[in-house]
Design a protein around this motif. Structure first.
Motif, PDB file in Angstrom:
ATOM      1  N   UNK A  16       0.787  -1.227   0.000  1.00 38.33           N
ATOM      2  CA  UNK A  16       0.000   0.000   0.000  1.00 38.33           C
ATOM      3  C   UNK A  16       0.821   1.279   0.000  1.00 38.33           C
ATOM      4  N   UNK A  17       2.116   1.204   0.342  1.00 37.96           N
ATOM      5  CA  UNK A  17       2.898   2.434   0.345  1.00 37.96           C
ATOM      6  C   UNK A  17       4.377   2.141   0.086  1.00 37.96           C
ATOM      7  N   UNK A  18       5.137   3.194  -0.151  1.00 38.26           N
ATOM      8  CA  UNK A  18       6.546   3.049  -0.534  1.00 38.26           C
ATOM      9  C   UNK A  18       7.384   2.402   0.565  1.00 38.26           C
ATOM     10  N   UNK A  19       7.127   2.733   1.841  1.00 37.22           N
ATOM     11  CA  UNK A  19       7.899   2.129   2.934  1.00 37.22           C
ATOM     12  C   UNK A  19       7.666   0.625   2.997  1.00 37.22           C
ATOM     13  N   UNK A  20       6.437   0.213   2.808  1.00 38.83           N
ATOM     14  CA  UNK A  20       6.111  -1.208   2.817  1.00 38.83           C
ATOM     15  C   UNK A  20       6.826  -1.915   1.667  1.00 38.83           C
ATOM     16  N   UNK A  21       6.851  -1.259   0.520  1.00 36.26           N
ATOM     17  CA  UNK A  21       7.509  -1.847  -0.637  1.00 36.26           C
ATOM     18  C   UNK A  21       9.018  -1.960  -0.418  1.00 36.26           C
ATOM     19  N   UNK A  22       9.635  -0.958   0.190  1.00 40.48           N
ATOM     20  CA  UNK A  22      11.072  -1.004   0.471  1.00 40.48           C
ATOM     21  C   UNK A  22      11.402  -2.168   1.405  1.00 40.48           C
ATOM     22  N   UNK A  23      10.559  -2.435   2.371  1.00 40.99           N
ATOM     23  CA  UNK A  23      10.752  -3.556   3.285  1.00 40.99           C
ATOM     24  C   UNK A  23      10.669  -4.880   2.534  1.00 40.99           C
ATOM     25  N   UNK A  24       9.743  -4.978   1.627  1.00 43.03           N
ATOM     26  CA  UNK A  24       9.573  -6.203   0.840  1.00 43.03           C
ATOM     27  C   UNK A  24      10.827  -6.502   0.032  1.00 43.03           C
ATOM     28  N   UNK A  25      11.470  -5.478  -0.562  1.00 38.38           N
ATOM     29  CA  UNK A  25      12.658  -5.713  -1.386  1.00 38.38           C
ATOM     30  C   UNK A  25      13.774  -6.366  -0.597  1.00 38.38           C
ATOM     31  N   UNK A  26      13.931  -6.008   0.678  1.00 46.92           N
ATOM     32  CA  UNK A  26      14.934  -6.675   1.510  1.00 46.92           C
ATOM     33  C   UNK A  26      14.625  -8.153   1.663  1.00 46.92           C
ATOM     34  N   UNK A  27      13.366  -8.479   1.886  1.00 48.57           N
ATOM     35  CA  UNK A  27      12.957  -9.878   2.012  1.00 48.57           C
ATOM     36  C   UNK A  27      13.139 -10.627   0.695  1.00 48.57           C
ATOM     37  N   UNK A  28      12.831  -9.960  -0.414  1.00 48.06           N
ATOM     38  CA  UNK A  28      12.987 -10.585  -1.726  1.00 48.06           C
ATOM     39  C   UNK A  28      14.454 -10.903  -1.992  1.00 48.06           C
ATOM     40  N   UNK A  31      15.341 -14.044  -0.168  1.00 48.27           N
ATOM     41  CA  UNK A  31      14.765 -15.225  -0.817  1.00 48.27           C
ATOM     42  C   UNK A  31      15.555 -15.611  -2.064  1.00 48.27           C
ATOM     43  N   UNK A  32      15.967 -14.617  -2.844  1.00 47.93           N
ATOM     44  CA  UNK A  32      16.717 -14.898  -4.064  1.00 47.93           C
ATOM     45  C   UNK A  32      18.079 -15.511  -3.750  1.00 47.93           C
ATOM     46  N   UNK A  33      18.714 -15.042  -2.695  1.00 49.74           N
ATOM     47  CA  UNK A  33      19.998 -15.628  -2.293  1.00 49.74           C
ATOM     48  C   UNK A  33      19.838 -17.108  -1.971  1.00 49.74           C
ATOM     49  N   UNK A  34      18.743 -17.476  -1.323  1.00 48.65           N
ATOM     50  CA  UNK A  34      18.485 -18.878  -0.998  1.00 48.65           C
ATOM     51  C   UNK A  34      18.280 -19.723  -2.251  1.00 48.65           C
ATOM     52  N   UNK A  35      17.829 -19.102  -3.342  1.00 46.05           N
ATOM     53  CA  UNK A  35      17.618 -19.803  -4.610  1.00 46.05           C
ATOM     54  C   UNK A  35      18.847 -19.713  -5.515  1.00 46.05           C
ATOM     55  N   UNK A  61      14.250 -23.185 -14.983  1.00 50.22           N
ATOM     56  CA  UNK A  61      13.576 -23.716 -13.795  1.00 50.22           C
ATOM     57  C   UNK A  61      13.832 -22.822 -12.584  1.00 50.22           C
ATOM     58  N   UNK A  62      15.076 -22.407 -12.407  1.00 53.64           N
ATOM     59  CA  UNK A  62      15.417 -21.529 -11.280  1.00 53.64           C
ATOM     60  C   UNK A  62      14.787 -20.146 -11.470  1.00 53.64           C
ATOM     61  N   UNK A  63      14.699 -19.680 -12.716  1.00 46.09           N
ATOM     62  CA  UNK A  63      14.032 -18.396 -12.981  1.00 46.09           C
ATOM     63  C   UNK A  63      12.558 -18.486 -12.614  1.00 46.09           C
ATOM     64  N   UNK A  64      11.931 -19.614 -12.928  1.00 47.13           N
ATOM     65  CA  UNK A  64      10.530 -19.822 -12.556  1.00 47.13           C
ATOM     66  C   UNK A  64      10.376 -19.800 -11.035  1.00 47.13           C
ATOM     67  N   UNK A  65      11.250 -20.512 -10.330  1.00 43.66           N
ATOM     68  CA  UNK A  65      11.200 -20.536  -8.865  1.00 43.66           C
ATOM     69  C   UNK A  65      11.397 -19.128  -8.298  1.00 43.66           C
ATOM     70  N   UNK A  66      12.272 -18.365  -8.922  1.00 43.10           N
ATOM     71  CA  UNK A  66      12.517 -16.986  -8.480  1.00 43.10           C
ATOM     72  C   UNK A  66      11.255 -16.147  -8.645  1.00 43.10           C
ATOM     73  N   UNK A  67      10.593 -16.282  -9.778  1.00 49.85           N
ATOM     74  CA  UNK A  67       9.359 -15.528 -10.017  1.00 49.85           C
ATOM     75  C   UNK A  67       8.272 -15.895  -9.012  1.00 49.85           C
ATOM     76  N   UNK A  68       8.140 -17.177  -8.742  1.00 51.95           N
ATOM     77  CA  UNK A  68       7.138 -17.629  -7.768  1.00 51.95           C
ATOM     78  C   UNK A  68       7.461 -17.073  -6.380  1.00 51.95           C
TER      79      UNK A  68
END
Length: 95
Positions: A16-28, A31-35, A61-68
């Motif tokens: 819903x807002x830019x701060x929330x989105x910035x937090x999500x990018x850290x989590x993303x 997740x990508x490092x784990x993949x 296959x890994x690109x698909x997993x990343x997208x999911x």
């Protein structure tokens, strides 16, 4: 590793807002490092889509997993493989 791009649309009910989105990018990123994928860059887009994401992954296959993995955060991804223009000659059969 292959390079991929994704056109991304945010689900406004979940992001819903830019701060929330910035937090999500850290989590993303985590997740990508784990993949064993690597987020190269991300851009906000003015137009039909909300973001452009560039990432590397070992195969489709890994690109698909990343997208999911990214879509779990309320982001709708349209992912495409990128091929460097200088490699096109290798991919085209001469007749």
């Amino acid at each position: 590793m292959g390079t991929y791009m994704a056109l991304v649309d945010a689900d406004e009910a979940r992001v819903q807002n830019a701060q929330e989105f910035a937090t999500i990018w850290g989590d993303i990123r985590n997740d990508l490092e784990e993949l064993d994928a690597r987020l190269l860059d991300a851009y906000a887009v003015l137009g039909e889509h909300d973001f452009l994401v560039l990432f590397e992954a070992e195969g489709r296959e890994r690109a698909f997993q990343t997208s999911v993995a990214i879509e779990r955060y309320g982001l709708d991804m349209q992912t495409m493989e990128l091929i460097p223009v200088d490699r096109l000659g290798e991919l085209v059969d001469d007749f």
